[in-house]
Motif scaffolding. Structure first.
Motif, PDB file in Angstrom:
ATOM      1  N   UNK A 249       0.854  -1.195   0.000  1.00 35.18           N
ATOM      2  CA  UNK A 249       0.000   0.000   0.000  1.00 35.18           C
ATOM      3  C   UNK A 249       0.882   1.234   0.000  1.00 35.18           C
ATOM      4  N   UNK A 250       0.511   2.190  -0.810  1.00 33.35           N
ATOM      5  CA  UNK A 250       1.248   3.452  -0.898  1.00 33.35           C
ATOM      6  C   UNK A 250       0.251   4.600  -0.969  1.00 33.35           C
ATOM      7  N   UNK A 251       0.520   5.636  -0.190  1.00 29.55           N
ATOM      8  CA  UNK A 251      -0.287   6.846  -0.280  1.00 29.55           C
ATOM      9  C   UNK A 251       0.633   8.052  -0.348  1.00 29.55           C
ATOM     10  N   UNK A 252       0.165   9.099  -1.032  1.00 26.59           N
ATOM     11  CA  UNK A 252       1.007  10.250  -1.339  1.00 26.59           C
ATOM     12  C   UNK A 252       0.132  11.495  -1.353  1.00 26.59           C
ATOM     13  N   UNK A 253       0.684  12.615  -0.869  1.00 26.35           N
ATOM     14  CA  UNK A 253      -0.019  13.896  -0.939  1.00 26.35           C
ATOM     15  C   UNK A 253       1.015  14.995  -1.131  1.00 26.35           C
ATOM     16  N   UNK A 254       0.665  16.007  -1.934  1.00 21.24           N
ATOM     17  CA  UNK A 254       1.579  17.139  -2.103  1.00 21.24           C
ATOM     18  C   UNK A 254       0.869  18.434  -1.752  1.00 21.24           C
ATOM     19  N   UNK A 255       1.589  19.552  -1.823  1.00 20.57           N
ATOM     20  CA  UNK A 255       1.022  20.821  -1.368  1.00 20.57           C
ATOM     21  C   UNK A 255      -0.022  21.377  -2.324  1.00 20.57           C
ATOM     22  N   UNK A 256      -0.154  20.786  -3.503  1.00 29.49           N
ATOM     23  CA  UNK A 256      -1.256  21.132  -4.399  1.00 29.49           C
ATOM     24  C   UNK A 256      -2.502  20.306  -4.074  1.00 29.49           C
ATOM     25  N   UNK A 257      -2.436  19.533  -2.975  1.00 31.47           N
ATOM     26  CA  UNK A 257      -3.527  18.673  -2.494  1.00 31.47           C
ATOM     27  C   UNK A 257      -3.742  17.450  -3.375  1.00 31.47           C
ATOM     28  N   UNK A 258      -2.809  17.189  -4.271  1.00 34.57           N
ATOM     29  CA  UNK A 258      -2.896  15.941  -5.038  1.00 34.57           C
ATOM     30  C   UNK A 258      -2.684  14.777  -4.089  1.00 34.57           C
ATOM     31  N   UNK A 259      -3.625  13.849  -4.057  1.00 34.42           N
ATOM     32  CA  UNK A 259      -3.494  12.688  -3.179  1.00 34.42           C
ATOM     33  C   UNK A 259      -3.723  11.418  -3.981  1.00 34.42           C
ATOM     34  N   UNK A 260      -2.880  10.423  -3.693  1.00 35.87           N
ATOM     35  CA  UNK A 260      -2.908   9.166  -4.429  1.00 35.87           C
ATOM     36  C   UNK A 260      -2.934   7.992  -3.467  1.00 35.87           C
ATOM     37  N   UNK A 261      -3.538   6.897  -3.945  1.00 35.60           N
ATOM     38  CA  UNK A 261      -3.640   5.680  -3.158  1.00 35.60           C
ATOM     39  C   UNK A 261      -3.395   4.490  -4.090  1.00 35.60           C
ATOM     40  N   UNK A 262      -2.434   3.667  -3.735  1.00 42.57           N
ATOM     41  CA  UNK A 262      -2.090   2.505  -4.543  1.00 42.57           C
ATOM     42  C   UNK A 262      -2.123   1.258  -3.670  1.00 42.57           C
ATOM     43  N   UNK A 263      -2.754   0.229  -4.180  1.00 50.06           N
ATOM     44  CA  UNK A 263      -2.890  -1.023  -3.441  1.00 50.06           C
ATOM     45  C   UNK A 263      -2.578  -2.188  -4.374  1.00 50.06           C
ATOM     46  N   UNK A 264      -1.692  -3.083  -3.922  1.00 52.06           N
ATOM     47  CA  UNK A 264      -1.372  -4.300  -4.673  1.00 52.06           C
ATOM     48  C   UNK A 264      -1.614  -5.494  -3.757  1.00 52.06           C
ATOM     49  N   UNK A 265      -2.383  -6.455  -4.233  1.00 50.48           N
ATOM     50  CA  UNK A 265      -2.694  -7.665  -3.478  1.00 50.48           C
ATOM     51  C   UNK A 265      -2.253  -8.865  -4.305  1.00 50.48           C
ATOM     52  N   UNK A 266      -1.357  -9.688  -3.763  1.00 53.97           N
ATOM     53  CA  UNK A 266      -0.898 -10.906  -4.426  1.00 53.97           C
ATOM     54  C   UNK A 266      -1.489 -12.117  -3.723  1.00 53.97           C
ATOM     55  N   UNK A 267      -1.946 -13.076  -4.515  1.00 57.34           N
ATOM     56  CA  UNK A 267      -2.590 -14.245  -3.924  1.00 57.34           C
ATOM     57  C   UNK A 267      -2.266 -15.493  -4.744  1.00 57.34           C
ATOM     58  N   UNK A 268      -1.777 -16.538  -4.070  1.00 60.57           N
ATOM     59  CA  UNK A 268      -1.597 -17.831  -4.710  1.00 60.57           C
ATOM     60  C   UNK A 268      -2.879 -18.637  -4.554  1.00 60.57           C
ATOM     61  N   UNK A 269      -3.536 -18.922  -5.684  1.00 60.94           N
ATOM     62  CA  UNK A 269      -4.798 -19.650  -5.629  1.00 60.94           C
ATOM     63  C   UNK A 269      -4.569 -21.136  -5.425  1.00 60.94           C
ATOM     64  N   UNK A 270      -3.506 -21.659  -6.018  1.00 62.22           N
ATOM     65  CA  UNK A 270      -3.088 -23.036  -5.774  1.00 62.22           C
ATOM     66  C   UNK A 270      -1.616 -23.161  -6.164  1.00 62.22           C
ATOM     67  N   UNK A 271      -1.127 -24.382  -6.271  1.00 62.60           N
ATOM     68  CA  UNK A 271       0.297 -24.592  -6.545  1.00 62.60           C
ATOM     69  C   UNK A 271       0.710 -24.028  -7.906  1.00 62.60           C
ATOM     70  N   UNK A 272      -0.222 -23.984  -8.834  1.00 61.30           N
ATOM     71  CA  UNK A 272       0.107 -23.576 -10.203  1.00 61.30           C
ATOM     72  C   UNK A 272      -0.395 -22.173 -10.558  1.00 61.30           C
ATOM     73  N   UNK A 273      -1.441 -21.714  -9.909  1.00 63.49           N
ATOM     74  CA  UNK A 273      -2.121 -20.491 -10.341  1.00 63.49           C
ATOM     75  C   UNK A 273      -2.006 -19.392  -9.291  1.00 63.49           C
TER      76      UNK A 273
END
Length: 754
Positions: A249-273
């Motif tokens: 998870x990453x969040x960012x804000x600057x003095x122009x009030x630009x705000x960002x949110x990034x989320x990455x979720x990794x999941x192993x469904x089984x041995x192959x996938x």
């Protein structure tokens, strides 16, 4: 012309027949990995040296850790080397099975202290690849708050970032002193920005999504197509199977009030996938006018961006990745300040973009035929971009499909390898701007053959041929060659490259920044049956590189010297040296670009990674009135970067200074005196800095960072010509040579769950 096509066909078929007539024997495959956790999940290691002393043969692992070696016998001992890892001796137990070699990171101790003696550099130079490739890894991407791909190059010595206009704030890149349209931009080695998508496409890859960037200079491999005049920029997104975290998870804000949110979720469904979701959401809610000209300096708006990837990997040799991406981006800019006393109807710029991609990348390794594999790359893209520039509208709709089939094998021994394949591109853009309507239906079918000769670790040759048929331009022949020679125990490397490149011009999207003005577009229409009435752009690119690693202050150091020469045929000229117009036509003569760069890396004290670079560019084209420099390109650029990490890696500090020499500006001597601009911009400095604090608790990693862009508060004063009168024929927001907003402070948090 027919004779040349006939000779090209004969040569291509000779290469293909020779490749297929030769068979391979006695080859064995393996892979090199590192175990990353108690569950024995692995990371594949590239550029690992594998040496068989019995017959004095060596090879290297590829980008996914695989390697091939000839004449291996049972009980042979392989010596395995990689900087930063413990040397491994691997005994072959069964030559009929594919084997896996596990390396461990080296541990070094000194009296009275424990010191990590190897720290992975943020930019890695490949001494193995005959192409000039630099890998920008996660450490580089975290040097600054790179909110998207266009902003991630702000701290790079090789790439310049240019703002297209003072209203929309779009960024475009320059490589080897040439516009970004001459570079091939790929995502996981599949072309990402085709046709008219390049105007905004760089903002559609958020920085936190990217695991690494491979930057290659000069003409690239024929496998990826006939484009790539100046190089290839390939982004590798986080892989669901190999990512070293479950959640990011990453969040960012600057003095122009630009705000960002990034989320990455990794999941192993089984041995192959395995699967992952990469989600981005950003907002620019604040309208600010720092120079008080009535126009906001940074557009307001929001973007939603999501990627879903799947990876299937089996023991039988199948590796298949597929997924999709959706981007929705809306912005608003111009005269939108509340309370400002506008004398005319406010000039408002809006942009609404939707992009949908489906992609698939599959490969199969033939277990019964070591060294042979087949791969298929597929991508479909739908792009809809609706823009309003005051009373003028630019609407762009494009559908595209890309397919590339690649067969890879070896010829007798691993010293000889080849790739054969065929590709199909379909691009259907439809553009309307003012009274113009342009539509085309491009269909390009092609075949390629590439041969690699690596007799020993010191010498390598890569040569390739492509023959494509374009439904507008006919047959397109593309030859390319790369040579590499290393000496001084691999510490010194010389690389040479030569090749041809072509591209279909896209003069409206290539000049999208000019639409933020009242300039009129004029097309020569000399070739009415061709897209935009323009010929295919062609160029020959020649490059030479010298890399040398050595010790300075008893610590690792390196120097890199580069020179590239690009010779254009039919270059498309964007002539803005006349009042209230941009004239677009093929150059009257053969344009050219010289680009030379010197770069020094060293550590004056422990853990202070220092980079010094200097670049020279001479980029000239032939206008109707004669030869002249292309605007907005600095002939001289200097670069300094300091990156310091404390011994415990808790604190990181990074500072970058870039010097830009004066740039030629479009001619305005025919404008009214109050609207005239200088012939050249002033020179200026751009300084960026960031400090990061890292904290680890159990399986969690936290990073808190603060930073500043444009620390010296350099600003282009009055960047918009005739800003008080948007209806004037002289109104022009595209004459931007430097920063507009001034200094920008920001802060953010990164979190990883392993």
């Amino acid at each position: 012309m027919k004779d040349m096509i006939s000779r090209s066909n004969i040569l291509l078929w000779i290469v293909i027949v020779l490749l297929f007539l030769t068979a391979d024997i006695f080859a064995q495959t393996g892979r090199v990995v590192e175990i990353k956790n108690a569950k024995r999940d692995t990371i594949r290691l590239s550029d690992v040296l594998i040496y068989l002393k019995r017959i004095n043969v060596s090879t290297y692992s590829d980008s996914v850790g695989n390697f091939i070696m000839d004449n291996i016998k049972t009980n042979d001992t392989l010596d395995v080397f990689l900087t930063g890892y413990t040397k491994q001796k691997f005994i072959v137990k069964n030559v009929h099975e594919r084997f896996t070699i596990v390396l461990k990171q080296a541990q070094a101790t000194e009296l009275q202290e424990v010191e990590i003696i190897y720290q992975r550099p943020s930019i890695e130079y490949s001494v193995i690849n005959p192409l000039q490739v630099q890998t920008l890894n996660e450490n580089y991407l975290q040097k600054a708050a790179c909110c998207n791909l266009s902003e991630s190059f702000e701290t790079n010595a090789s790439i310049d970032v240019q703002i297209t206009d003072a209203i929309t704030g779009l960024r475009q890149i320059q490589l080897l002193g040439l516009a970004g349209k001459y570079a091939l931009l790929t995502k996981e080695n599949i072309p990402f920005l085709w046709g008219i998508q390049s105007s905004q496409g760089l903002s559609f890859i958020p920085g936190p999504f990217v695991q690494s960037i491979q930057l290659s200079k000069g003409v690239g491999s024929v496998v990826n197509g006939y484009e790539s005049f100046t190089g290839q920029i390939n982004t590798e997104l986080w892989n669901p199977r190999q990512a070293p975290f479950k959640l990011y998870f990453n969040t960012y804000v600057n003095e122009n009030a630009r705000n960002e949110y990034n989320l990455i979720i990794n999941q192993k469904l089984n041995h192959h996938l395995s699967t992952n979701f990469l989600i981005h959401n950003s907002f620019n809610p604040l309208a600010q006018d720092m120079n008080h000209d009535g126009f906001v300096d940074i557009p307001t708006g929001k973007q939603f961006n999501i990627i879903n990837k799947y990876e299937l990997k089996t023991e039988k040799g199948l590796d298949w990745q597929w997924g999709g991406q959706m981007v929705i981006n809306n912005t608003k800019a111009g005269q939108i300040m509340n309370g400002f006393n506008y004398t005319e109807v406010p000039y408002i710029v809006t942009s609404q973009t939707k992009r949908y991609d489906l992609f698939s990348k599959s490969g199969f390794i033939f277990r019964s035929k070591p060294g042979h594999s087949i791969g298929l790359q597929l991508m479909y893209s739908y792009y809809d971009n609706q823009n309003a520039y005051g009373a003028n509208y630019y609407n762009a709709l494009q559908q595209s499909f890309y397919g590339n089939l690649i067969y890879q094998g070896i010829l007798g021994t691993t010293a000889h390898s080849y790739k054969l394949g065929t590709s199909f591109n379909w691009i259907k853009p439809n553009e309307t701007y003012r009274y113009f309507t342009f539509t085309r239906n491009e269909q390009i079918m092609g075949g390629f053959a590439e041969y690699s000769f690596i007799p020993n670790p010191h010498f390598s040759l890569l040569t390739g041929l492509r023959l494509d048929y374009h439904n507008y331009y006919g047959f397109i022949f593309t030859p390319r060659i790369h040579l590499k020679y290393s000496f001084n125990n691999q510490n010194s490397v010389i690389k040479l490259s030569f090749g041809k490149a072509q591209r279909t011009p896209n003069p409206l999207s290539d000049n999208i920044g000019v639409m933020a003005s009242n300039r009129l577009f004029y097309f020569s229409n000399k070739y009415p049956l061709l897209p935009y009435g323009l010929q295919l752009e062609k160029a020959f690119n020649t490059g030479i590189n010298f890399y040398h690693s050595f010790k300075l202050f008893y610590r690792p150091a390196s120097i890199l010297l580069e020179y590239y020469y690009t010779y254009f045929i039919n270059q498309v000229v964007n002539d803005m040296d006349s009042v209230n117009s941009i004239k677009i036509y093929n150059a009257n003569g053969n344009a050219y670009a010289h680009n030379a760069q010197a770069e020094l890396k060293f550590q004056p004290i422990k853990r202070l990674e220092t980079t010094l670079a200097f670049k020279y560019s001479d980029n000239q084209t032939y206008y109707m009135y004669g030869k002249n420099l292309i605007p907005y390109i600095s002939p001289y650029r200097a670069y300094v970067n300091f990156a310091y990490t404390t011994r415990d890696k808790k604190w990181q500090a990074d500072a970058t200074m870039q010097y830009y020499s004066p740039k030629r500006l479009p001619n305005t001597t025919s404008y009214p005196l109050s609207y005239q601009r200088s012939a050249y911009s002033p020179d200026y400095l751009n300084v960026l800095s960031q400090v990061t604090y890292n904290y680890t608790i159990q399986k969690s990693e936290w990073a808190f960072y603060i930073g500043v862009e444009n620390l010296l508060n350099v600003k282009q004063h009055n960047p918009i010509v005739a800003a008080s009168s948007p209806s004037s024929p002289y109104f022009d927001a595209s004459m931007v040579w430097g920063p507009i907003y001034g200094s920008m402070f920001y802060a953010g948090i990164r979190y990883k769950l392993k």
